[in-house]
Scaffold this motif. Sequence first.
Motif, short mmCIF file in Angstrom:
data_model
loop_
_atom_site.label_atom_id
_atom_site.label_comp_id
_atom_site.label_asym_id
_atom_site.label_seq_id
_atom_site.Cartn_x
_atom_site.Cartn_y
_atom_site.Cartn_z
N PHE A 21 0.83 -1.19 0.00
CA PHE A 21 0.00 0.00 0.00
C PHE A 21 0.87 1.25 0.00
CE2 PHE A 21 -2.44 -3.42 1.91
CZ PHE A 21 -3.65 -3.33 1.21
N GLU A 22 0.31 2.35 -0.49
CA GLU A 22 1.03 3.62 -0.53
C GLU A 22 1.48 4.07 0.85
OE1 GLU A 22 -1.05 6.67 -2.63
OE2 GLU A 22 -1.31 5.44 -4.41
N SER A 23 0.75 3.68 1.87
CA SER A 23 1.09 4.05 3.24
C SER A 23 2.35 3.34 3.74
CB SER A 23 -0.07 3.72 4.18
OG SER A 23 -0.28 2.31 4.21
N GLY A 24 2.80 2.32 2.98
CA GLY A 24 3.96 1.54 3.39
C GLY A 24 3.59 0.21 4.02
N SER A 25 2.30 -0.01 4.26
CA SER A 25 1.84 -1.27 4.84
C SER A 25 1.93 -2.39 3.82
CB SER A 25 0.38 -1.15 5.29
OG SER A 25 0.25 -0.21 6.31
N VAL A 26 2.11 -3.60 4.32
CA VAL A 26 2.18 -4.80 3.49
C VAL A 26 1.15 -5.79 4.02
CG1 VAL A 26 3.63 -6.66 2.62
CG2 VAL A 26 4.65 -4.46 3.18
N ASN A 47 -8.49 -19.33 5.70
CA ASN A 47 -7.95 -18.14 5.04
C ASN A 47 -7.12 -17.39 6.06
OD1 ASN A 47 -9.29 -18.44 2.50
ND2 ASN A 47 -11.18 -17.84 3.51
N LEU A 48 -5.88 -17.05 5.68
CA LEU A 48 -4.97 -16.34 6.57
C LEU A 48 -4.71 -14.94 6.04
CD1 LEU A 48 -2.22 -19.06 7.20
CD2 LEU A 48 -4.40 -18.75 8.39
N GLU A 49 -4.55 -13.99 6.96
CA GLU A 49 -4.20 -12.61 6.62
C GLU A 49 -3.02 -12.20 7.50
OE1 GLU A 49 -6.65 -8.82 7.70
OE2 GLU A 49 -7.48 -9.66 5.85
N LEU A 50 -1.94 -11.77 6.85
CA LEU A 50 -0.73 -11.36 7.56
C LEU A 50 -0.42 -9.93 7.19
CD1 LEU A 50 -0.31 -14.44 6.19
CD2 LEU A 50 1.56 -14.40 7.77
N TRP A 51 0.14 -9.17 8.14
CA TRP A 51 0.46 -7.76 7.93
C TRP A 51 1.90 -7.47 8.32
CZ3 TRP A 51 -2.69 -4.12 5.75
CH2 TRP A 51 -4.03 -4.48 5.55
N GLY A 52 2.46 -6.41 7.75
CA GLY A 52 3.76 -5.90 8.16
C GLY A 52 4.90 -6.85 7.88
N LYS A 53 5.81 -6.93 8.85
CA LYS A 53 7.02 -7.76 8.71
C LYS A 53 6.65 -9.24 8.52
CE LYS A 53 11.52 -8.03 8.84
NZ LYS A 53 12.28 -7.60 7.67
N THR A 54 5.60 -9.69 9.21
CA THR A 54 5.16 -11.08 9.07
C THR A 54 4.73 -11.36 7.64
OG1 THR A 54 4.41 -11.00 11.37
CG2 THR A 54 3.67 -12.85 10.06
#
Length: 121
Positions: A21-26, A47-54
């Motif tokens: 994302f433009e905000s820098g989030s992954v 269904n899995l959802e992971l954010w950031g460094k993970t």
Amino acid sequence: MGLNVVNLVGRVGTEPDVKYFESGSVKCRLTLAVNRPTKDDQPDWFNLELWGKTAEIAANYVRKGSLIGVKGSLKLDQWADRATGAPRSSPVVVVDKLDLLGSKKDTEAHAGQIRETASEF
């Protein structure tokens, strides 16, 4: 007080779907097959959802078929069906902790199989 903790160990069913994302989030989404010891041995799919460094770790090191362990919490995605307007929902495990359980040898063998399959085409 509430408790919402999910612990799963299984094999990844899809290649990681990563969005930046433009905000820098992954954000990374994938599915996980967890075997249930029953007569027909059909796995349960999550269904899995992971954010950031993970999410970045999953994008770089997790592939379809990888053995992983996850710890997270359950959330319910809700939306209205575009065609009918009927309410829909889907459970999703939001992953806080990811453990890569396959050995380095397994990962290298999996990568080699992908290269061999690609060279056949």
